[in-house]
Structure formats: structure tokens, C-alpha cells
Design a protein around this motif. Structure first.
Motif: not given
Length: 515
Positions: A147, A286, A289-292, A294-295, A299, A302-304
């Protein structure tokens, strides 16, 4: 001195086995243990030989897709040898950390994120240079694109329209391109606007006093006033003023409708204390790494929302406090460490005793000379070298010259492509003419056990033949002599697939015994 000085952030070779290739790691921390030894916390990089064949196919497909998107492909003119050696320069980044003794470091190297604008062939011209473009997860056994990719290339270029000439009209629909949110030439003065914003802050403070959840989160008047003074309240006030045509009376009536004052809260107020603690824990693990994050941790957000909270969290005292603690920890840790050059003999080094070759890896004195003393290097087929190293299983008696041994240790493969990778592999040299040829079955079998070189593993691609013993019965032994006219041994040996009439042979033998 500088070559032996290792710092945080350096990419290094680490040796965990005398016969296997070096590990490639990045130093994250240097810590001194209670015993006085230095340990290095490192990030793991993996080679192609360390991952499964299915993932290698995915990596090749990803590289092919990137090559097809380029305007000028750079790998079209690669030779088989260059393409083979280029695979040894490819690495896969991982998020895995491990701690290793600093004394296992064997030198520095360079690792770079592959850029679409540069030619991969340039990595072959640089010594100890590697590249990566994918991230490998050793637990999930997956490959993902990094990423942190720099968005350079034709895919990320904007389409700039032609410049409008003087007198030309712009036919684009401006409402689809942008939306006007504030007019700097409004009829209100700066003083009137500031007074309206003060009223909006006061309304926000009063709204928090009436809201039960807000009074619990912000129990003091100062905290409520500070929350009401943040950007979310000012943006709402200015947007309200713009939507009502900069009419103060109309905008004030919207701020305090009949149901009560309007409450505007941002992410700092919406998040609970437990969610904030989970976010800080995820950020420690992390990074950004905002996707990880959040995941694995949040969860339901939202990513925003997570990104907005992060940039607001950076303005708090909590962030400043953590930054000071990390700075203090970094000051207490080692910045660099000096590791002297490792000059102990390798156990795989082949020594010379009394003019005869002997190995140090367990084959026994003189055994190597008898089986492969005149054998060439398994990689470059050279027959002369200042020093030889045994390579592969001991029973195979393979060896590498000094240059190919260092290539094997650093890059995890042999210089030349193997037969398994294509028909263009050159054949190994013919046997030495002075080597005596034995007509016995034992040496004839050992000649078939010469390993075929492969592209990075010391394991032979041919299996050792198992010896077997055919035990014949006494009747069979007698039948060979008594029924020669029926068996015809020489004729049967020339025609191995024609069955022998065993019934007729048994009958002839019994009749001879009875007579």
C-alpha cells in the motif's frame, strides 16, 4: 569501520545456517539484553524460494500485468540468464518481526520498492541490491500489493484539457464540477461574521449541557466549551449562514429551532474511551495502515471516520504525551552497533590434506576426492578455484567455487539457469578423461546419481536409487542349467518384454527329476 557499523533502518544479511542462504532483514531496533549482548529487532523479507509455488505464480502474474501497463516494456530484451538472476533479486515484504543476535549479521544490502518508471534490469548492475513489490503474510499464506506504492506512471496522470483561448466560452457544467460553499464578497462585515460564530459556539455549549451523553463525556463547562469551539461547529455555522443568503436573523433561527439547540459533534466526541484505547493499540501495531486497523480492531467504524479521528487525535494532549514517551524510549535505545567482520571458517569449506581433497561436512577424509575431486562447480562449471565449498546433500558430493558460493549465500540461487526452468540450460561438462572407468555395477549406478542442478535449492531433483536383491529359489537355479534349450537366456535377455513359459520349464524339470 563504517562498513561494520549497523544502524536502525539498515538492510542486512543475517546467517542462521552455514549451508543455507543469508536471511534479509531490516533493523527496527537495537536492544541490549541483561547479559550485555545486543539483539536486533528486525522486519522479515522472504525470497521466492521461501514461498509456495502457487504464490509464485500470482507474483509472476502481477509482474506481467504491471509490464503490460507500461508504455515501453523493459523486460522484452532480457536474456535467459538475466531473467534467471533477476528472480534472485526479488523479495517479499512481511509484517512479521523477530529478534536475532546482532552477531549473526554478515553485511549490508539495499532493498527498494519497485517503481514502475525504472527498469528492473538496473538491479542486476548493482551489488547486493534487491527489490520488492508485494507483501507476504506468512500466517495467512497470501500476497498483497504494497500500500506504500508511489503513484508514479501513466495510470496516475491527469488528463489536462486544452487552454481556452480568449473569447471562447466554457461549455462545461460548473455545477457538476464544484459547489460554492462560501462567498468572500458577502454583504456581512468581518465583525458581524465573528459575532455570529460566537453565538454558534454558545449554542453548541448549551446543547452539550442539555444532552445527557455529552454531559457524561464532557462533565466540565470548560471541556464542553472547548468541544463546541472545534471546527465542526464553525463549519456548520458558516454553512448555515451561506444557505440563508447571509441573513443573520434567518440563520439564527435555524441554529435554535423549536425542538432545541442544534448539536454538532465530530469524531472526537462520537468515539468512546474504549474505542479510543483500541485505536491507539492498533496504531501502535499497524502504524497508519487504516485498512488493517479497521479490519482487525474497529470493523464497525467507517474508513473515513477512522482517518478523520486520527488527524483530530494528533491535535490532542494524548498524542503529544505519547510522542514524548516514544522519544524518551528512543533515547534510551541503541542507535548503532559495531559488528566485527566474521572470519571463522565455514563448515562447508573443503580443505586439502596431504594433497588430497577432504571435506569438513561429514563425508570423511579422502571421500570427496574419490567421488568428485575433479568435478566442476555446479553453477559455473569452473574447474579451478582458490577455495571450494560443499553444496547440497553430502551423499551427492556437489561443490561450488568461491564466487558461486558467495552468490548462493547472498542471492539464494545459482548463477546459471537450471534444466528444470527451460531447455536452454547448457549441459554439464563431460567426465574427466583421466578418471578410471569401472565396469562394475556399483560405479555404474553411482554415475546415474549425479544430481541435476536446480535454481536455488541444494536438494537434488533426482532421487537416489535404492539397491535391491533378487533371491532365486534352488529350483530356479537348477532350471537355468537343465532347461537351457527352453529358456534360451541370451535370447530372453535381448527381448525383456516377451514372457517366459514358466509352466513348460517346471514340467521339463519335474520330468528330468523323475527320470
Amino acid at each position: 569501520m563504517a562498513a561494520n557499523m549497523y544502524r536502525v533502518g539498515d538492510y542486512v544479511f543475517i546467517e542462521n545456517s552455514s549451508s543455507n542462504p543469508y536471511l534479509i532483514r531490516r533493523i527496527e531496533e537495537l536492544n541490549k539484553t541483561a547479559s550485555g549482548n545486543v539483539e536486533a529487532k528486525v522486519v522479515c523479507f522472504y525470497r521466492r524460494r521461501d514461498i509456495s509455488h502457487s504464490l509464485i505464480q500470482l507474483a509472476d502474474k502481477h509482474a506481467q500485468d504491471l509490464e503490460e501497463e507500461k508504455e515501453s516494456p523493459s523486460e522484452a530484451d532480457l536474456t535467459d540468464k538475466q531473467e534467471h538472476q533477476l528472480r534472485h533479486r526479488e523479495l517479499f515484504l512481511s509484517r512479521q518481526y523477530e529478534s536475532l543476535p546482532a552477531t549473526h549479521i554478515r553485511g549490508k544490502c539495499s532493498v527498494a520498492l519497485l517503481n514502475e518508471t525504472e527498469a528492473v534490469l538496473s538491479y542486476l548492475d548493482k551489488e547486493d541490491m534487491f527489490f520488492y513489490s508485494l507483501v507476504y503474510d506468512p500466517t495467512q499464506k497470501t500476497l498483497l500489493a504494497d500500500k506504500g506504492e508511489i503513484r508514479v506512471g501513466p495510470r496516475f496522470q491527469a488528463d489536462v484539457p486544452d487552454i481556452l483561448q480568449e473569447g471562447d466560452s466554457d461549455e462545461r457544467d460548473q455545477s457538476k464540477l464544484e459547489e460554492k460553499l462560501w462567498d468572500p464578497d458577502c454583504p456581512l462585515s468581518s465583525k458581524q461574521i465573528d459575532q455570529f460564530l460566537v453565538v454558534a459556539r454558545a449554542v453548541g455549549t448549551f446543547a452539550r449541557a442539555l444532552d445527557c451523553s455529552s454531559s457524561v463525556r464532557q462533565p466540565s463547562l470548560h471541556a464542553s466549551a472547548a468541544a463546541a469551539s472545534r471546527d465542526i461547529t464553525l463549519f456548520h455555522a458558516m454553512d448555515t449562514l451561506h444557505r440563508h443568503g447571509y441573513d443573520l436573523s434567518s440563520a439564527l433561527s435555524v441554529l435554535v429551532p423549536s425542538g432545541g439547540p442544534v448539536l454538532c459533534r465530530d469524531e472526537m466526541e462520537e468515539w468512546s474511551a474504549s474505542e479510543a484505547a483500541m485505536f491507539e493499540e492498533a496504531l501502535e501495531k499497524y502504524g497508519k495502515d487504516f485498512n488493517d486497523i479497521r479490519q482487525d480492531f474497529l470493523p464497525w467504524k467507517s474508513l473515513t471516520s477512522i482517518i478523520e479521528y486520527y488527524y483530530m487525535w494528533k491535535t490532542t494532549d494524548r498524542y503529544v504525551q505519547q510522542k514524548r514517551l516514544k522519544a524518551a524510549e528512543a533515547e534510551s535505545k541503541l542507535k548503532q552497533v559495531y559488528i566485527p567482520t566474521y572470519n571463522k571458517p565455514n563448515p562447508n569449506q573443503i580443505s586439502v590434506t596431504n594433497g588430497k581433497m577432504a571435506t569438513v561436512n561429514g563425508a570423511g577424509p579422502g571421500a570427496y576426492h574419490a567421488a568428485g575431486g575433479g568435478r566442476a562447480c555446479e553453477s559455473c562449471y569452473s574447474t579451478q578455484s582458490a577455495q571450494w565449498y560443499s553444496w547440497g546433500p553430502p551423499n551427492m558430493q556437489c561443490r561450488l567455487c568461491v564466487s558461486c558460493w558467495m552468490y548462493w549465500k547472498k542471492y539464494g540461487g545459482l548463477k546459471m539457469p537450471s534444466r528444470a526452468e527451460g531447455p536452454e540450460e547448457k549441459t554439464p561438462p563431460s567426465p574427466v578423461p583421466n578418471e578410471p572407468r569401472s565396469r562394475g555395477h556399483g560405479p555404474r549406478q553411482s554415475s546415474h546419481m549425479v544430481p541435476v542442478r536446480n535454481s536455488g535449492s541444494p536438494k537434488s531433483s533426482t532421487k537416489t536409487k535404492q539397491a535391491f536383491l533378487l533371491q532365486a529359489t534352488r529350483l530356479t537355479k537348477l532350471a537355468r542349467h537343465m532347461c537351457r534349450d527352453i529358456i534360451r537366456l541370451r535370447r530372453a535377455a535381448r527381448r525383456p518384454f516377451v514372457p517366459i513359459n514358466c509352466g513348460a520349464i517346471k514340467a521339463a524339470c519335474k520330468s528330468s527329476f523323475n527320470s
